[in-house]
Motif scaffolding. Structure first.
Motif, mmCIF file in Angstrom:
data_model
loop_
_atom_site.group_PDB
_atom_site.id
_atom_site.type_symbol
_atom_site.label_atom_id
_atom_site.label_comp_id
_atom_site.label_asym_id
_atom_site.label_seq_id
_atom_site.Cartn_x
_atom_site.Cartn_y
_atom_site.Cartn_z
ATOM 1 N N PRO A 157 -9.740 6.252 -3.398
ATOM 2 C CA PRO A 157 -9.958 4.861 -2.966
ATOM 3 C C PRO A 157 -9.229 4.537 -1.667
ATOM 4 N N ILE A 158 -9.782 3.588 -0.934
ATOM 5 C CA ILE A 158 -9.139 3.104 0.287
ATOM 6 C C ILE A 158 -8.182 1.963 -0.030
ATOM 7 N N PHE A 159 -8.537 1.115 -0.996
ATOM 8 C CA PHE A 159 -7.616 0.094 -1.481
ATOM 9 C C PHE A 159 -6.713 0.703 -2.541
ATOM 10 N N THR A 160 -5.393 0.558 -2.386
ATOM 11 C CA THR A 160 -4.462 1.077 -3.381
ATOM 12 C C THR A 160 -3.420 0.012 -3.727
ATOM 13 N N TYR A 175 -6.176 -8.831 -2.311
ATOM 14 C CA TYR A 175 -7.232 -8.288 -3.155
ATOM 15 C C TYR A 175 -7.488 -9.263 -4.305
ATOM 16 N N PHE A 176 -8.292 -10.296 -4.010
ATOM 17 C CA PHE A 176 -8.628 -11.325 -4.991
ATOM 18 C C PHE A 176 -7.379 -11.933 -5.626
#
Length: 431
Positions: A157-160, A175-176
């Motif tokens: 994943p790019i979001f971590t 992120y939300f």
């Protein structure tokens, strides 16, 4: 209908009438003859338009053409030993698709800022085109290498939710409603995947928020990262040297023309075959001292240090056993010398610096938990990573190869900004 071909296919159509769809790279005139250099992305071919051999309408069209105008050219392909391609086209027809007006990149000298502002056009030039063709070859060779050795590609994943290499170089985002970060490395996820598949690699963009302006740094770069179960440091170093050698030899085999365009001296590239020299961190420090460098023992090597070290060898050099204190939390320490991490870096020759960083990973649950605490990382973020040490933990190792630095070395390009289509630098996010 004449066959529509790519210029690179010319040898297959010798003495045949074909059609090429492309752009005017350059043009010169000699009386009643026009010499059009036409590119289509695969190569450049000289298209000869002779006034007595075409209609007046076709010849008049050549008067309208400007640099980078798009056109469709039909004619007969004939062998020509003077041509770098080995062929030229004798034109019978031209269709103009669009006339380009005031193309900004001309033969005159342009500053680097101007060229970077026009990067979307600069990549059409011979030099940039050659560099990016070689980049493609490097990536393709990397994939072939792992495919041939039964590795499985597992996208990370790019979001971590956490850091892999330290929190100071993270790009933070929302992120939300929860904090997230752009990935610094796919390694931690590759470790999980290697426990499922044994041999894996991930390949994708990685991000570092270092405020660095050196010729070796980008804020967004691409990295390919293998991870292998039941591997130790020695296995890891062997895989790395085989990998880099495979890439270099593939480029030499398939991209000679591009290397010649870049006027690249290939002697060291041709020498890039295993085994590579491998030296302990302590030995590397002694080399620096021999060169009069006042290097503080226990520090990591900087760019200037790496240049000195790499210039001692005529092929890439691997430095191993770095002081554990300067390495990441997940790196295993040498049981015989716990002050050293079972880590390694590969330095490219000719002053290009580090192209690979890797290590044997810590596979003991309690030790890894202790390291996470020592680095003041949030244990909750790493519960899943710790699980890997609870359920069938085995020795394992891996590394990451930076594509852009590798391209820079192989192509002989001084700055990494030319090794990626659209570079992201400290002060550049356009175009």
């Amino acid at each position: 209908m004449k066959p529509v071909i790519r210029i690179s296919q010319s040898a297959q159509y010798e003495n045949q009438e074909v059609t090429i769809k492309g752009w005017l790279y350059n043009m010169r005139s000699s009386g009643k003859v026009r010499f059009l250099l036409v590119r289509d992305g695969s190569a450049i071919i000289q298209c000869v338009v002779v006034k007595s051999e075409v209609s007046d309408e076709v010849f008049e069209k050549t008067e309208l053409l400007t640099q980078e105008s798009s056109l469709i050219v039909t004619g007969k392909l004939v062998a020509d030993k003077r041509s770098p391609l080995g062929y030229e086209m004798h034109v019978s027809d031209i269709e103009i698709v669009q006339i380009a007006k005031d193309y900004p990149i001309t033969k005159k000298e342009h500053g680097i800022d101007f060229l970077m502002d026009h990067r979307h056009l600069w990549i059409r030039s011979k030099r940039q085109h050659a560099i990016l063709r070689i980049r493609h070859e490097i990536i393709n060779a990397a994939r072939q290498f792992f495919n041939e050795r039964d590795f499985v590609l597992v996208d990370s994943p790019i979001f971590t939710p956490n850091a892999a290499e330290g929190t100071t170089t993270l790009f933070k985002t929302d992120y939300f409603g929860s904090p997230a970060y752009l990935t610094q490395s796919g390694q931690l996820y590759a470790e999980a995947a290697c426990m499922a598949f044994g041999r894996v690699y991930c390949f994708g963009p990685t991000f570092r928020a270092e405020k660095s302006k050196t010729r070796r740094h980008l804020t967004e770069f691409w990295m390919i990262e293998p991870e292998v179960a039941y591997f130790d440091l020695q296995d890891d170093m062997q895989l790395a040297e085989e990998f880099v050698s495979y890439i270099v030899q593939t480029v030499l085999k398939n991209r000679r023309a591009e290397l010649e365009t870049l006027e690249r001296d290939t002697k060291i590239l041709e020498n890039t075959v295993p085994p590579f020299p491998k030296i302990h961190y302590n030995e590397a420090v002694e080399i620096l001292k021999k060169h009069g460098v006042d290097f503080p023992y226990g520090d990591d090597f900087g760019g200037a240090d790496e240049t000195i070290l790499s210039e001692e060898f005529d092929k890439p050099v691997i430095i191993h056993h770095y002081p554990a204190e300067i390495k990441a939390f997940y790196m295993k320490r040498d049981p015989q010398e716990p002050q050293f991490a079972l880590a390694m870096d590969m330095l490219a020759p000719e002053g290009y610096g580090e192209i690979i960083g890797g290590s044997q990973r810590e596979d003991d649950y309690d030790t890894l938990l202790q390291r996470i605490r020592e680095h003041n990382l949030d244990e909750k973020d790493f519960e899943w990573y710790l699980d890997l040490r609870k359920y069938g933990s085995v020795p394992h190792a891996g590394f990451g190869l930076g594509i852009e630095r590798t391209v820079a070395w192989i192509t002989g390009t001084k700055h990494v900004r030319e090794t990626i289509p659209f570079p992201r630098l400290l002060q550049r996010i356009y175009p």
